[in-house]
Design a protein around this motif. Structure first.
Motif, PDB file in Angstrom:
ATOM      1  N   ASP A   1      82.338 112.406  -2.102  1.00 19.25           N
ATOM      2  CA  ASP A   1      82.797 113.794  -2.217  1.00 19.25           C
ATOM      3  C   ASP A   1      82.921 114.488  -0.857  1.00 19.25           C
ATOM      4  O   ASP A   1      83.334 115.647  -0.780  1.00 19.25           O
ATOM      5  N   HIS A   2      82.606 113.801   0.218  1.00 19.40           N
ATOM      6  CA  HIS A   2      82.731 114.377   1.559  1.00 19.40           C
ATOM      7  C   HIS A   2      84.216 114.477   1.913  1.00 19.40           C
ATOM      8  O   HIS A   2      84.978 113.533   1.671  1.00 19.40           O
ATOM      9  N   PRO A   3      84.665 115.598   2.486  1.00 20.56           N
ATOM     10  CA  PRO A   3      86.089 115.744   2.793  1.00 20.56           C
ATOM     11  C   PRO A   3      86.631 114.689   3.767  1.00 20.56           C
ATOM     12  O   PRO A   3      87.814 114.367   3.734  1.00 20.56           O
ATOM     13  N   PHE A   4      85.778 114.122   4.624  1.00 20.43           N
ATOM     14  CA  PHE A   4      86.221 113.105   5.571  1.00 20.43           C
ATOM     15  C   PHE A   4      85.995 111.684   5.057  1.00 20.43           C
ATOM     16  O   PHE A   4      86.271 110.723   5.780  1.00 20.43           O
ATOM     17  N   TYR A   5      85.521 111.550   3.832  1.00 23.47           N
ATOM     18  CA  TYR A   5      85.241 110.223   3.286  1.00 23.47           C
ATOM     19  C   TYR A   5      86.451 109.280   3.368  1.00 23.47           C
ATOM     20  O   TYR A   5      86.308 108.145   3.828  1.00 23.47           O
ATOM     21  N   PRO A   6      87.667 109.698   2.939  1.00 29.80           N
ATOM     22  CA  PRO A   6      88.790 108.747   3.016  1.00 29.80           C
ATOM     23  C   PRO A   6      89.074 108.270   4.440  1.00 29.80           C
ATOM     24  O   PRO A   6      89.316 107.081   4.665  1.00 29.80           O
ATOM     25  N   PHE A   7      89.033 109.166   5.399  1.00 24.74           N
ATOM     26  CA  PHE A   7      89.248 108.807   6.799  1.00 24.74           C
ATOM     27  C   PHE A   7      88.203 107.773   7.216  1.00 24.74           C
ATOM     28  O   PHE A   7      88.535 106.697   7.743  1.00 24.74           O
ATOM     29  N   PHE A   8      86.928 108.058   6.950  1.00 23.62           N
ATOM     30  CA  PHE A   8      85.861 107.143   7.329  1.00 23.62           C
ATOM     31  C   PHE A   8      85.956 105.831   6.558  1.00 23.62           C
ATOM     32  O   PHE A   8      85.797 104.742   7.131  1.00 23.62           O
ATOM     33  N   ALA A   9      86.232 105.902   5.266  1.00 19.67           N
ATOM     34  CA  ALA A   9      86.310 104.689   4.445  1.00 19.67           C
ATOM     35  C   ALA A   9      87.415 103.757   4.942  1.00 19.67           C
ATOM     36  O   ALA A   9      87.216 102.540   5.024  1.00 19.67           O
ATOM     37  N   TYR A  10      88.565 104.314   5.294  1.00 21.69           N
ATOM     38  CA  TYR A  10      89.633 103.465   5.828  1.00 21.69           C
ATOM     39  C   TYR A  10      89.260 102.903   7.201  1.00 21.69           C
ATOM     40  O   TYR A  10      89.654 101.785   7.536  1.00 21.69           O
ATOM     41  N   SER A  11      88.486 103.640   7.986  1.00 22.15           N
ATOM     42  CA  SER A  11      88.028 103.079   9.260  1.00 22.15           C
ATOM     43  C   SER A  11      87.116 101.884   9.000  1.00 22.15           C
ATOM     44  O   SER A  11      87.189 100.880   9.716  1.00 22.15           O
ATOM     45  N   GLN A  12      86.299 101.969   7.985  1.00 19.91           N
ATOM     46  CA  GLN A  12      85.394 100.875   7.663  1.00 19.91           C
ATOM     47  C   GLN A  12      86.145  99.683   7.085  1.00 19.91           C
ATOM     48  O   GLN A  12      85.797  98.532   7.335  1.00 19.91           O
TER      49      GLN A  12
END
Length: 173
Positions: A144-155
């Motif tokens: 639910d973190h607003p930056f989750y998609p950005f971080f998840a794609y980095s991972q």
């Protein structure tokens, strides 16, 4: 921060390195061309860093501070690895959507490293500005973190680097 690592980090943070390359796309309202993540890691009493960046040409690089003579380990990825390119493109797209929620500093300004082990700094680079935001890794891993998609794609991109080489980058040499 070790000099060889800093040199490669600074190269990716300087969007002028893309000026004479064909096919550069600028993403989002702030015209992002480069995006990535830097993670602080604990190596005993020392803090080391992992830096992952991609550009809109499909190039990606991963750098890790280590104990080698140069102090730098790294991998180049993207071309020829469709899954890595796809994840990196999604990371770039999300970065372009989130610049309004990031700190904005002039292009060419130094990007602060993550504050301490367990912290990550997400960044996006345009010709005009460098955008960044810092979070605790456990926080940005929450869906639910607003930056989750950005971080998840980095991972995901990091994971594809690992499978590309059949190994996992380490903070220790």
């Amino acid at each position: 921060m070790k000099q060889a690592y800093k040199n490669m980090r600074d190269f990716w943070l300087d969007v002028r390195n893309l000026e004479n390359r064909r096919g550069v796309v600028e993403v989002g309202a702030d015209k992002i061309s480069v995006a990535g993540v830097e993670i602080a890691l604990s190596d005993g009493k020392e803090t080391k860093h992992l830096f992952l960046a991609t550009n809109s040409l499909g190039d990606s690089s991963l750098y890790v501070e280590n104990n080698s003579p140069s102090g730098l380990g790294g991998m180049i990825g993207g071309h020829g690895n469709g899954a890595l390119q796809n994840a990196a493109a999604h990371m770039l797209a999300y970065a372009g959507k989130l610049t309004a929620h990031m700190q904005k500093i002039p292009a060419g300004s130094p990007l602060p490293p993550p504050s301490a082990p367990g912290w990550v700094r997400l960044f996006a680079v345009s010709k005009e500005a460098l955008f960044h935001a810092e979070f605790q890794e456990v926080e940005v891993r929450q869906t639910d973190h607003p930056f989750y998609p950005f971080f998840a794609y980095s991972q995901q991109t990091l994971g594809f680097f690992r499978t590309q080489t059949g190994s996992r980058p380490e903070a220790k040499a």
